[in-house]
Structures are given as structure tokens and as C-alpha cells.
Design a protein around this motif. Sequence first.
Motif, PDB file in Angstrom:
ATOM      1  N   GLU A 124    -128.403 -35.032  -4.200  1.00 20.51           N
ATOM      2  CA  GLU A 124    -128.383 -33.570  -4.068  1.00 20.51           C
ATOM      3  C   GLU A 124    -128.241 -33.043  -5.484  1.00 20.51           C
ATOM      4  OE1 GLU A 124    -127.888 -31.633  -1.107  1.00 20.51           O
ATOM      5  OE2 GLU A 124    -128.023 -33.414   0.178  1.00 20.51           O
ATOM      6  N   SER A 125    -129.098 -32.144  -5.878  1.00 21.27           N
ATOM      7  CA  SER A 125    -128.968 -31.618  -7.231  1.00 21.27           C
ATOM      8  C   SER A 125    -129.396 -30.156  -7.292  1.00 21.27           C
ATOM      9  CB  SER A 125    -129.797 -32.468  -8.198  1.00 21.27           C
ATOM     10  OG  SER A 125    -129.596 -32.022  -9.522  1.00 21.27           O
ATOM     11  N   ASP A 126    -128.731 -29.411  -8.145  1.00 24.48           N
ATOM     12  CA  ASP A 126    -129.147 -28.050  -8.459  1.00 24.48           C
ATOM     13  C   ASP A 126    -128.866 -27.825  -9.949  1.00 24.48           C
ATOM     14  OD1 ASP A 126    -126.383 -27.630  -8.669  1.00 24.48           O
ATOM     15  OD2 ASP A 126    -126.244 -26.865  -6.628  1.00 24.48           O
ATOM     16  N   GLU A 127    -128.850 -26.570 -10.387  1.00 25.72           N
ATOM     17  CA  GLU A 127    -128.680 -26.366 -11.835  1.00 25.72           C
ATOM     18  C   GLU A 127    -127.268 -26.732 -12.313  1.00 25.72           C
ATOM     19  OE1 GLU A 127    -127.522 -22.697  -9.769  1.00 25.72           O
ATOM     20  OE2 GLU A 127    -129.233 -24.055  -9.608  1.00 25.72           O
ATOM     21  N   PHE A 139    -125.735 -32.985 -10.597  1.00 25.44           N
ATOM     22  CA  PHE A 139    -126.587 -34.034 -10.027  1.00 25.44           C
ATOM     23  C   PHE A 139    -125.626 -34.939  -9.282  1.00 25.44           C
ATOM     24  CE2 PHE A 139    -128.994 -37.973  -9.932  1.00 25.44           C
ATOM     25  CZ  PHE A 139    -130.297 -37.541  -9.733  1.00 25.44           C
ATOM     26  N   GLU A 140    -125.777 -34.999  -7.958  1.00 29.53           N
ATOM     27  CA  GLU A 140    -124.791 -35.702  -7.136  1.00 29.53           C
ATOM     28  C   GLU A 140    -125.458 -36.799  -6.316  1.00 29.53           C
ATOM     29  OE1 GLU A 140    -122.039 -33.085  -5.162  1.00 29.53           O
ATOM     30  OE2 GLU A 140    -121.716 -34.516  -3.534  1.00 29.53           O
ATOM     31  N   VAL A 141    -124.854 -37.982  -6.352  1.00 30.79           N
ATOM     32  CA  VAL A 141    -125.426 -39.121  -5.636  1.00 30.79           C
ATOM     33  C   VAL A 141    -124.383 -39.637  -4.657  1.00 30.79           C
ATOM     34  CG1 VAL A 141    -126.529 -41.381  -5.886  1.00 30.79           C
ATOM     35  CG2 VAL A 141    -126.646 -39.718  -7.765  1.00 30.79           C
ATOM     36  N   LEU A 142    -124.757 -39.746  -3.386  1.00 35.70           N
ATOM     37  CA  LEU A 142    -123.860 -40.290  -2.371  1.00 35.70           C
ATOM     38  C   LEU A 142    -124.402 -41.647  -1.932  1.00 35.70           C
ATOM     39  CD1 LEU A 142    -121.526 -39.998  -0.261  1.00 35.70           C
ATOM     40  CD2 LEU A 142    -123.231 -38.933   1.258  1.00 35.70           C
ATOM     41  N   ILE A 143    -123.578 -42.677  -2.066  1.00 38.01           N
ATOM     42  CA  ILE A 143    -124.008 -44.030  -1.709  1.00 38.01           C
ATOM     43  C   ILE A 143    -123.166 -44.489  -0.519  1.00 38.01           C
ATOM     44  CG2 ILE A 143    -124.137 -46.423  -2.527  1.00 38.01           C
ATOM     45  CD1 ILE A 143    -124.308 -44.933  -5.413  1.00 38.01           C
ATOM     46  N   ARG A 144    -123.835 -44.812   0.576  1.00 37.64           N
ATOM     47  CA  ARG A 144    -123.098 -45.189   1.795  1.00 37.64           C
ATOM     48  C   ARG A 144    -123.462 -46.592   2.255  1.00 37.64           C
ATOM     49  NH1 ARG A 144    -124.275 -40.185   5.659  1.00 37.64           N
ATOM     50  NH2 ARG A 144    -126.231 -40.167   4.462  1.00 37.64           N
ATOM     51  N   PHE A 178    -122.058 -33.277 -13.960  1.00 35.95           N
ATOM     52  CA  PHE A 178    -122.144 -31.813 -14.044  1.00 35.95           C
ATOM     53  C   PHE A 178    -123.195 -31.403 -15.063  1.00 35.95           C
ATOM     54  CE2 PHE A 178    -117.699 -32.386 -12.533  1.00 35.95           C
ATOM     55  CZ  PHE A 178    -117.909 -31.846 -11.272  1.00 35.95           C
ATOM     56  N   LEU A 179    -123.839 -30.292 -14.783  1.00 32.16           N
ATOM     57  CA  LEU A 179    -124.959 -29.860 -15.623  1.00 32.16           C
ATOM     58  C   LEU A 179    -124.719 -28.444 -16.118  1.00 32.16           C
ATOM     59  CD1 LEU A 179    -127.813 -31.069 -13.242  1.00 32.16           C
ATOM     60  CD2 LEU A 179    -126.804 -32.319 -15.168  1.00 32.16           C
ATOM     61  N   GLY A 180    -125.484 -28.065 -17.103  1.00 30.29           N
ATOM     62  CA  GLY A 180    -125.460 -26.691 -17.577  1.00 30.29           C
ATOM     63  C   GLY A 180    -124.077 -26.248 -18.003  1.00 30.29           C
ATOM     64  N   ALA A 204    -132.313 -30.949 -13.447  1.00 31.87           N
ATOM     65  CA  ALA A 204    -131.925 -30.328 -14.719  1.00 31.87           C
ATOM     66  C   ALA A 204    -131.132 -31.292 -15.609  1.00 31.87           C
ATOM     67  CB  ALA A 204    -131.106 -29.071 -14.447  1.00 31.87           C
ATOM     68  N   VAL A 205    -131.068 -32.575 -15.233  1.00 24.72           N
ATOM     69  CA  VAL A 205    -130.389 -33.551 -16.089  1.00 24.72           C
ATOM     70  C   VAL A 205    -131.164 -33.663 -17.405  1.00 24.72           C
ATOM     71  CG1 VAL A 205    -129.771 -35.996 -16.366  1.00 24.72           C
ATOM     72  CG2 VAL A 205    -129.487 -34.892 -14.139  1.00 24.72           C
ATOM     73  N   PRO A 206    -130.479 -33.469 -18.541  1.00 26.14           N
ATOM     74  CA  PRO A 206    -131.206 -33.523 -19.826  1.00 26.14           C
ATOM     75  C   PRO A 206    -131.868 -34.880 -20.026  1.00 26.14           C
ATOM     76  CG  PRO A 206    -128.891 -32.858 -20.140  1.00 26.14           C
ATOM     77  CD  PRO A 206    -129.037 -33.236 -18.716  1.00 26.14           C
ATOM     78  N   ARG A 207    -132.986 -34.854 -20.672  1.00 25.55           N
ATOM     79  CA  ARG A 207    -133.800 -36.057 -20.885  1.00 25.55           C
ATOM     80  C   ARG A 207    -132.956 -37.232 -21.404  1.00 25.55           C
ATOM     81  NH1 ARG A 207    -137.477 -38.188 -19.987  1.00 25.55           N
ATOM     82  NH2 ARG A 207    -139.093 -39.365 -21.106  1.00 25.55           N
ATOM     83  N   GLU A 208    -132.073 -36.954 -22.365  1.00 28.06           N
ATOM     84  CA  GLU A 208    -131.329 -38.053 -22.994  1.00 28.06           C
ATOM     85  C   GLU A 208    -130.228 -38.611 -22.093  1.00 28.06           C
ATOM     86  OE1 GLU A 208    -131.408 -34.955 -23.933  1.00 28.06           O
ATOM     87  OE2 GLU A 208    -129.402 -34.212 -24.392  1.00 28.06           O
ATOM     88  N   GLU A 209    -129.972 -37.950 -20.967  1.00 25.88           N
ATOM     89  CA  GLU A 209    -128.962 -38.460 -20.024  1.00 25.88           C
ATOM     90  C   GLU A 209    -129.591 -39.195 -18.843  1.00 25.88           C
ATOM     91  OE1 GLU A 209    -125.602 -38.076 -20.309  1.00 25.88           O
ATOM     92  OE2 GLU A 209    -125.798 -36.987 -22.209  1.00 25.88           O
TER      93      GLU A 209
END
Lengths: 115, 115, 144, 144
Positions: free
Chosen positions: D71-74, D77-82, D139-141, D33-38
Motif C-alpha cells: 500500500e503506498s501513497d505520497e 510505502f507500506e508492505v504487509l507480509i503474512r 515514510f515518504l515526503g 514516490a519512493v526516491p530512486r536512490e532508496e
Amino acid sequence: MPDLNITCEPRGDGLTFLTAEGFLDAHTFEKMEKTINALFDEGKYKLVVGLEKLDYISSAGAGVFIGAIGVAQENNGNLVLLNPTPNVKEVFDLLGLTQIFPIVGSEAEATAFFG
Amino acid sequence: MPDLNITCEPRGDGLTFLTAEGFLDAHTFEKMEKTINALFDEGKYKLVVGLEKLDYISSAGAGVFIGAIGVAQENNGNLVLLNPTPNVKEVFDLLGLTQIFPIVGSEAEATAFFG
Amino acid sequence: MGAAIHREICVTNETENLHKVREFVSAAVQDSAVPREEQNKVILAVDEAVANVMEHAYEGTLGGSIRVRIESDERRFEVLIRDHGRRFDPGRIVDPDIEAHVRAGRKNGLGVFLMRQIMDKVDYDFRDEAENRLTLVKFLGADR
Amino acid sequence: MGAAIHREICVTNETENLHKVREFVSAAVQDSAVPREEQNKVILAVDEAVANVMEHAYEGTLGGSIRVRIESDERRFEVLIRDHGRRFDPGRIVDPDIEAHVRAGRKNGLGVFLMRQIMDKVDYDFRDEAENRLTLVKFLGADR
Ligand SMILES: Nc1ncnc2c1ncn2[C@@H]1O[C@H](COP(=O)(O)OP(=O)(O)O)[C@@H](O)[C@H]1O
Ligand SMILES: Nc1ncnc2c1ncn2[C@@H]1O[C@H](COP(=O)(O)OP(=O)(O)O)[C@@H](O)[C@H]1O
């Protein structure tokens, strides 16, 4: 193998003292560059680099200091060279850098420089 | 593999036109850096970099231009960016570079810039 | 000291080999008629030339060969550096403006300048479409 | 678009793998759900974080592993880098003065700044004395 050893000591007064020991050439300069950049990234811009145990420097090594001094100065700091050996001093002379870099003979002088 | 292609065309009027195509990131930036440095070493400091085919730039890529523009300006030249794509332009915006780099929309404008 | 010298070393283009080249040149200058106060500078000039080949001539591939030959007598100290990397004539390199370098924070582009400052001759030649030959000469004694 | 996303990719720390990471993130943002421009900015933030691990965490050794989990939902959008390289907390990095950077010709030191500009959270954690965990969240929405 002859290499470069760097020590790095941040002090209470905001100055950071580095020492470079060994050989600062096209093989080892990145080690020095990374050390200085990591200090900059943490907001440490007042650097004193002890060169009394540096046996050798080439243009790649001098280049690290050339690249760093402007960054330090732009951020209210400076890069002071402490006690270069005659061999290393001569390379700075050849490059015309002795007029540009503050060069001091003791830690006290370095501290006074940042006064 | 997605990579970076650079072309480089010195012109009679002292300007050098470069084009960058593909991806300018932490993997490919050294290629661009070497190209620009080699031009500097030959005394070519008036550079126009065509970005219309550059799909992507990251901070490592922008850093090449940040490092180069001062060298160019110090030697009576400049580094002009020609036609960045919206994606690339946005990264320059995020970094606050759009006020610093001359950005033009055509080769004629670039030539006029160096007037 | 001052006797005729003919020596050669071959290294590959990893920069960690620079110290071997410096030790090779150091031993030769000490056995040569190069005055003591010039010896470190001559070592530096050769280091700069060889570092350039290591960093630029083989365009990122390792294992490229570099031969350094020293010929010296009472009249000159001569170093021939040969590689099979890309063609490069240092004569194209313009002398840098050091203050502009410093103001702009430019870190590289000083090696060729140093070579020219130190040596009396810096000659480039491309032989047989296959070999770069860079000759550095320091004149000694009456020829200085 | 906007459905829950759980994906992971593992690469080693050669910078030539950056494009794989970008393609992985690109596919995920497009499905999110990340907006196109982001979307391009989010790809950039992850590229910066992973490039940092590649360039700095393993101190010159290759083959070091990097895992990127999305991991993402409405709502986010979360990114974990290990990674298992050296400990590094980007919280120590001071925001750069870009004009000073340009005046001084400083080429690096902008990645952490970009990450912070783009993402709503940049959290670092060192787990079990063995793993660096960097979490980037957008954060989204309604949560924006
Ligand atoms: N042996 C070589 N082969 C190819 N290119 C070279 C060689 N030596 C130098 N160069 C080019 O000339 C430039 C200037 O060289 P130099 O003055 O030694 O500075 P630096 O090597 O620090 O950039 C180099 O950046 C490189 O582009
Ligand atoms: N994952 C990491 N591991 C270790 N050190 C890091 C890491 N990321 C960043 N650093 C350190 O923080 C500095 C600043 O990082 P950054 O702002 O991304 O700029 P750059 O990577 O271009 O230098 C780096 O130069 C490096 O010293």
C-alpha cells in the motif's frame, strides 16, 4: 527413525543449557545449528551443551560446534561441552578439538567455568 | 529463471579469480558457498571475486563472503572483491562491510594486493 | 568373529539413509576381526565417505544410488563405496589446519581428513567413465 | 509516479520464488514516490523479510503460503507480509556486532538488522492465533 532430540533451557544466570540426544550427523546437524543460531540471535552466547545422551557424532556434527564457539567467544560467551560419551569424545580427539573446547563433567563445573 | 552463474579460474601465481553474475540471494548463496569451500579444500585461499556482473546481493549472499574471509586469512590468503556494482556496494555499506573487505577496481590492483 | 565377510547394501543419496549405512557397517565390524576399540572409528569413516557422496556427488538431485560393499577377513576390513555422481578424487583435498578452522568458524571440510586419520588406505578410482569407486581399507592382525 | 498503490502477490515458500517477489516490489517502488536512490534498499528489505519466512517459518515443509501486500501513497510505502508458519517476533532479535560476525566467520543473522536499517518501521503482530503479520513502512515526503 534414529534422529536428534534437542532440549534448550535458558537459566536465570545468563547461561543456556542444551542437551543433545541421539545422532548428530550430516542428516541432523542443521537442527542443532538452527537451535544455536536462534540463541545467538537473541543475544544468548553462554552455552552449555549436554552430550551424555549423544550416541554418535560425525564431522558435520562437530562442525556445528566449531562454527559456533568462535561466535560465542566473540560475544563474551563460550560453548562448553558437558559429559560427552566415550564415542563422541573420541571423535573430538581425532579432530584435535579436545584442546580447543572446554569440556566439563558436571553442571556445577559448567556454571563455575562461566563464573 | 534469474539465477547465479559462477566462473572460476585458478592462475599460475596462486590466485584464483572468480566471477559472480546474476543474483546472490537466499536461493543461490549455497552455490557460491560450495564453490569457495571446494577451493579452500584444495588449499586455494587467495581469492578475487569479480562482482561487476552481479546485479543483486542480499544478506545471505554477503554472509558467504563474511564466512569465507576469515578462513582465507587464517590460511595466509584473503578474499578480495573486484568491481562491485553500486547496488551491491550499497549493501556492503549498509552492513558495515566496506571497511572489512578489500575492494579493488581492477585485476591488476587485485594482483598487487596479494603482492 | 573374524570369519570372511562379503556384504553389500544399496541406498539412495538422502542423508536420512546414513543411519542405515551405519547399522550395516556396525553389524559387519562386529562380525569381523576389527578390534572393539576401532569399530566405532571404522563406522565413522564410512559414514563420512557416504555422507560426502550424498551431499556432494549428485549436486542436489535426490534418488542417486550409492552402493557400499564390505569384504573382510583376518587381514583386512575393506569397504568399497560406489556412486554415479560427479567425479571426485579425495586425494586433491589438503589436510585442514584445525585451529585455523576453529578460529575462522569454518564448519565443514573435515570428512576426508577423518577418513584418512582412521583408515590405512583411502583409494579413489574412476571406472568406465561412469562410476566413482572409493576404497577404504583397515589392515588387521599381523598386517597392521 | 506517486499515485496510490494497492497490490498483492502470493507465493509459496520455495526460495526460488524470491525473484518474483523482488520483481513485484520493484514494479511497485518504481510506480511509487519512493526516491530512486532508496528503491533498491526497499526491495532488499522485503526480500530479507520474505526470505526469512521461506527459510524459517515453515520449518522445512514446502508449499507454505506467503502473501505480500503493498500500500503506498505520497506519505508512505507500506508492505504487509503474512504467513501461517510458526510465530516469530523480530523484536527479539538483537542487533549484531558485524566485526564479531566477521571475526567468527558467522554467515547468517543479518536479515532482521538490514530490515531495521532500511525501513522506518518494522512491526510484528500475531493475528487470530493463526497468522503472522509483519509490516514494513518507509515514510515518504514530508513525513520522512
Ligand atoms: N563424493 C564427493 N563428490 C564430490 N565432491 C566431494 C565428494 N566428497 C567430497 N567432496 C568435496 O570435497 C570437499 C571436502 O570434503 P570433506 O573433507 O568431507 O568436507 P565436507 O564434506 O564437510 O565439506 C567437499 O566440501 C566437497 O567439495
Ligand atoms: N519469519 C520467521 N519465522 C521464524 N523464525 C524467524 C523468522 N525470521 C527470522 N527468524 C529467526 O531469526 C533469526 C535471525 O534472522 P535474520 O536476522 O534474518 O538472520 P538469518 O535469517 O540470516 O539467520 C533466524 O536465524 C531465525 O532463527
